[in-house]
Design an enzyme around this catalytic site. Structure first.
Site, PDB file in Angstrom:
ATOM      1  N   LYS A 165       0.846  -1.196   0.000  1.00 50.91           N
ATOM      2  CA  LYS A 165       0.000   0.000   0.000  1.00 50.91           C
ATOM      3  C   LYS A 165       0.880   1.245   0.000  1.00 50.91           C
ATOM      4  CE  LYS A 165      -1.920   2.769   3.002  1.00 50.91           C
ATOM      5  NZ  LYS A 165      -1.964   4.001   2.196  1.00 50.91           N
ATOM      6  N   GLU A 189      10.113   0.781  10.509  1.00 54.51           N
ATOM      7  CA  GLU A 189      11.130   1.810  10.294  1.00 54.51           C
ATOM      8  C   GLU A 189      10.412   3.138  10.469  1.00 54.51           C
ATOM      9  OE1 GLU A 189      12.940   4.569   9.057  1.00 54.51           O
ATOM     10  OE2 GLU A 189      12.956   3.793   7.013  1.00 54.51           O
ATOM     11  N   CYS A 208      13.577  10.328   7.254  1.00 55.53           N
ATOM     12  CA  CYS A 208      13.495   9.830   8.628  1.00 55.53           C
ATOM     13  C   CYS A 208      14.839   9.920   9.344  1.00 55.53           C
ATOM     14  CB  CYS A 208      12.977   8.403   8.649  1.00 55.53           C
ATOM     15  SG  CYS A 208      13.791   7.365   7.435  1.00 55.53           S
ATOM     16  N   GLU A 240      10.132  15.231  15.809  1.00 58.13           N
ATOM     17  CA  GLU A 240      10.506  15.093  14.402  1.00 58.13           C
ATOM     18  C   GLU A 240       9.721  16.127  13.601  1.00 58.13           C
ATOM     19  OE1 GLU A 240       9.194  11.567  12.066  1.00 58.13           O
ATOM     20  OE2 GLU A 240      11.257  11.508  11.368  1.00 58.13           O
TER      21      GLU A 240
HETATM   22  P1  NDP Z   1       1.899   7.943   8.316  1.00 56.57           P
HETATM   23  O1  NDP Z   1       2.710   7.123   9.242  1.00 56.57           O
HETATM   24  O2  NDP Z   1       0.504   8.240   8.640  1.00 56.57           O
HETATM   25  O3  NDP Z   1       1.888   7.272   6.857  1.00 56.57           O
HETATM   26  C1  NDP Z   1       2.741   6.253   6.418  1.00 56.57           C
HETATM   27  C2  NDP Z   1       1.930   5.179   5.689  1.00 56.57           C
HETATM   28  O4  NDP Z   1       1.048   4.536   6.620  1.00 56.57           O
HETATM   29  C3  NDP Z   1       1.043   5.701   4.581  1.00 56.57           C
HETATM   30  O5  NDP Z   1       0.941   4.748   3.546  1.00 56.57           O
HETATM   31  C4  NDP Z   1      -0.296   5.831   5.273  1.00 56.57           C
HETATM   32  O6  NDP Z   1      -1.398   5.836   4.418  1.00 56.57           O
HETATM   33  C5  NDP Z   1      -0.293   4.596   6.133  1.00 56.57           C
HETATM   34  N1  NDP Z   1      -1.211   4.631   7.265  1.00 56.57           N
HETATM   35  C6  NDP Z   1      -1.798   5.703   7.842  1.00 56.57           C
HETATM   36  N2  NDP Z   1      -2.582   5.309   8.871  1.00 56.57           N
HETATM   37  C7  NDP Z   1      -2.475   3.967   8.936  1.00 56.57           C
HETATM   38  C8  NDP Z   1      -3.033   2.992   9.780  1.00 56.57           C
HETATM   39  N3  NDP Z   1      -3.856   3.309  10.786  1.00 56.57           N
HETATM   40  N4  NDP Z   1      -2.719   1.689   9.570  1.00 56.57           N
HETATM   41  C9  NDP Z   1      -1.889   1.339   8.577  1.00 56.57           C
HETATM   42  N5  NDP Z   1      -1.334   2.226   7.737  1.00 56.57           N
HETATM   43  C10 NDP Z   1      -1.603   3.529   7.915  1.00 56.57           C
HETATM   44  O7  NDP Z   1       2.695   9.292   8.053  1.00 56.57           O
HETATM   45  P2  NDP Z   1       2.055  10.692   7.618  1.00 56.57           P
HETATM   46  O8  NDP Z   1       2.004  10.682   6.152  1.00 56.57           O
HETATM   47  O9  NDP Z   1       0.775  10.982   8.299  1.00 56.57           O
HETATM   48  O10 NDP Z   1       3.133  11.683   8.188  1.00 56.57           O
HETATM   49  C11 NDP Z   1       3.053  12.084   9.544  1.00 56.57           C
HETATM   50  C12 NDP Z   1       4.418  12.215  10.140  1.00 56.57           C
HETATM   51  O11 NDP Z   1       5.056  10.961  10.123  1.00 56.57           O
HETATM   52  C13 NDP Z   1       5.358  13.120   9.373  1.00 56.57           C
HETATM   53  O12 NDP Z   1       5.191  14.440   9.753  1.00 56.57           O
HETATM   54  C14 NDP Z   1       6.698  12.575   9.769  1.00 56.57           C
HETATM   55  O13 NDP Z   1       7.099  13.142  10.996  1.00 56.57           O
HETATM   56  C15 NDP Z   1       6.448  11.109   9.962  1.00 56.57           C
HETATM   57  N6  NDP Z   1       6.835  10.313   8.791  1.00 56.57           N
HETATM   58  C16 NDP Z   1       7.931   9.534   8.911  1.00 56.57           C
HETATM   59  C17 NDP Z   1       8.359   8.808   7.838  1.00 56.57           C
HETATM   60  C18 NDP Z   1       9.563   7.965   7.904  1.00 56.57           C
HETATM   61  O14 NDP Z   1      10.136   7.629   6.863  1.00 56.57           O
HETATM   62  N7  NDP Z   1       9.999   7.563   9.077  1.00 56.57           N
HETATM   63  C19 NDP Z   1       7.674   8.848   6.536  1.00 56.57           C
HETATM   64  C20 NDP Z   1       6.476   9.644   6.549  1.00 56.57           C
HETATM   65  C21 NDP Z   1       6.112  10.351   7.645  1.00 56.57           C
HETATM   66  P3  NDP Z   1      -2.020   7.228   3.905  1.00 56.57           P
HETATM   67  O15 NDP Z   1      -0.949   7.930   3.170  1.00 56.57           O
HETATM   68  O16 NDP Z   1      -3.114   6.770   3.034  1.00 56.57           O
HETATM   69  O17 NDP Z   1      -2.472   7.966   5.123  1.00 56.57           O
END
Ligand code: NDP
Length: 505
Positions: A208, A282, A316, A413
């Site tokens: 996904k 991660e 990240c 973060e």
């Molecule tokens: P999320 O953790 O929400 O998103 C990452 C993935 O998880 C996306 O595919 C998202 O789908 C999916 N997801 C969201 N909710 C669920 C759930 N309940 N169960 C399973 N999968 C889920 O990150 P955000 O995009 O909301 O970003 C928020 C913050 O997270 C950022 O500000 C940053 O600080 C951090 N972040 C960290 C990352 C990293 O590489 N460590 C990467 C991205 C964000 P969908 O996009 O459809 O919501």
């Protein structure tokens, strides 16, 4: 009291011999160098990729994905339902049992090599699509994301027929169907980190992508078809977060791999608890980039810029906390400010752009809010003077001095182009401050003394530590964190290990 200061880039002056008048400003600017959008044909609509076929969502639902640099719609995409997830998992299970899992490693390798080669052949297309969908500079998607993504397929293709050498004396069995949920900051690269080792080891996958960046995964689906990958081995199901939760909770899933926020990582861990599913997480980070007084400062400045402004800081493992030894702090910060003033912020499709668009409005709002908190809590903000485009989600490269460890900008973060500068006097103080975080993903050390590097490496609680460089990635090298940054490793043989069950011979 905090103050906001800006500085304009130094204007280059012409020598008298140019005949423009002594010391006159040189009348040139970078000419625009846009990459062509025409190298990729973006369709109006993309379906889900299930069982080797493109199909619409079971309820016909769709969502749109936009270009964050212009806020214009790029395409509509089918929005998976729980029924679609069930169908994708069933297809992956069938493919794992009947074809992929039963196939020899040598045969699997052929498919992975083919995918790697097609990714290289279509690299320009992938890079342009990735830049349009994420907002990252084309220079980065062209030179970092896409080459690294295909390198992961090359690398793991090499392991597919050598599993018995990877784990001597043991038999490596695939786990089954892997549920993979990826974020929006490196969509294609995260897909490769996850799909390549899974497939090499004989698993099949349901992936996904993030809702704001589904397009490169859907182009990858086309590549799977072009490579004649058997149906069901790779399934791509764009959809919202709750669909991701349905996927990882599905009883026929054997392995869950997630990259994203710590908050969602914890939810997934709770959902998987009590099952026999393998899990790697991660998650976020708040890395310390530590500069000692004996470091080559100009080199350190480049590493600091690469550490926090690469990919708009949406990384990240970004070096978001700069720890500088007090004796060189003023000098280093001055050099850093001058360097920041030369960064070009704007159109991600321009090959001269250093800092592109923030991926989505919510992320821009989060960065804005956290920067405001830094000012309110008393840190001193610096931003270079630069024009931002009228439309799109842009944020100036930002640097805070006078940061206390208790400030939110030192703890949370931010996931944006924002650097918090703290100082230290002794290596022990640097270690204490660097480890004073809930995260433990990465760190950087700048010094000319290798002995200092080794002593620091032993003391720092971070999964990846760079010395005299930052943000370097290689498919052969494991990557992952401690504490709230998650667990498990991706990349290298460690990454392969996460996708096998080892049995005695
Ligand atoms: P999320 O953790 O929400 O998103 C990452 C993935 O998880 C996306 O595919 C998202 O789908 C999916 N997801 C969201 N909710 C669920 C759930 N309940 N169960 C399973 N999968 C889920 O990150 P955000 O995009 O909301 O970003 C928020 C913050 O997270 C950022 O500000 C940053 O600080 C951090 N972040 C960290 C990352 C990293 O590489 N460590 C990467 C991205 C964000 P969908 O996009 O459809 O919501």
């Amino acid at each position: 009291m905090s103050t906001i200061r800006t500085i304009a880039p130094a204007t280059p002056r012409a020598p008298a011999s140019w005949g423009l008048g002594d010391g006159a400003a040189i009348p040139w600017e970078y000419a625009p160098a846009p990459e062509s959008r025409d190298v990729v044909r973006i369709r109006e609509h993309y379906g889900l990729f299930i069982d080797g076929r493109e199909r619409d969502a079971s309820d016909g639902g769709t969502f749109t994905t936009i270009d964050p640099a212009t806020e214009q719609t790029l395409a509509t995409v089918a929005k998976a339902t729980t029924a679609d997830i069930d169908r994708a998992v069933a297809a992956a299970r069938r493919a794992q049992r009947r074809t992929w899992g039963a196939m020899s490693g040598r045969e699997r390798a052929k498919y992975l090599y083919r995918i790697a080669r097609i990714m290289q052949e279509r690299s320009r297309e992938l890079a342009v699509l990735e830049t349009l969908d994420t907002g990252k500079p084309i220079r980065e998607s062209r030179d970092v994301d896409v080459p690294l993504a295909s390198a992961h397929f090359w690398y793991y293709a090499g392991w597919a027929d050598k599993l018995e050498y990877a784990f001597p004396g043991r038999v490596a069995r695939p786990l089954g169907v892997a549920a993979q949920v990826i974020p929006w900051n490196f969509p294609l690269l995260m897909l490769s980190w996850k799909i390549a080792p899974a497939l090499a080891a004989g698993n099949t996958v349901v992936l996904k992508p993030a809702s704001s960046t589904p397009l490169s995964a859907l182009l990858f689906a086309e590549i799977c078809r072009q490579a004649d990958l058997p149906p069901g081995v790779v399934n791509i199901v764009p959809g919202p977060g709750d669909i991701g939760m349905h996927l990882v909770s599905h009883p026929d899933i054997a392995k869950v791999a997630f990259t994203g926020s710590t908050e969602i990582g914890k939810k997934i861990q709770r959902a998987v608890a009590g099952t026999d599913k393998a899990l790697t997480l991660e998650l976020g980070g708040k890395a310390a980039n530590i500069v000692f007084e004996d470091a080559a400062l100009d080199q350190a400045v480049e590493g600091i810029v690469n550490g926090i402004y690469f990919n708009q800081g949406e990384v990240c493992c970004a070096g978001s906390r700069l720890l500088v030894q007090e004796s060189v702090a003023d000098d280093l910060v001055d050099r850093l400010k001058r360097r920041l003033a030369t960064l070009r912020v704007g159109d991600p499709m321009d090959k001269n752009t250093d800092v592109g668009a923030i991926n989505n409005r919510a992320q821009l709002d989060k960065i804005t809010e956290l920067v405001a908190s830094g000012v309110a809590e008393g840190a001193e903000l610096f931003q270079p003077a630069c024009d931002l485009p009228d439309r799109g989600f842009f944020f100036r490269p930002t640097l805070f001095t006078g940061v206390a460890q208790s400030h939110r900008i030192a703890k949370e973060e931010i996931f944006g182009p924002v650097l918090s500068v703290l100082t230290f006097r002794t290596p022990d103080e640097a270690i204490e401050k660097a480890n004073n975080t809930a995260y433990g993903l990465s760190a950087g050390i700048w010094t000319e003394k290798a002995s200092k590097v080794f002593a620091m490496v032993r003391a720092l609680k971070a999964g990846v530590i760079w010395a005299n460089t930052f943000n370097r990635f290689d498919p052969t090298s494991p990557f992952g964190g401690y504490k709230e940054s998650g667990f498990g490793r991706e990349g290298g043989m460690h990454g392969l290990h996460a996708y096998v069950r080892l049995e005695d011979r």
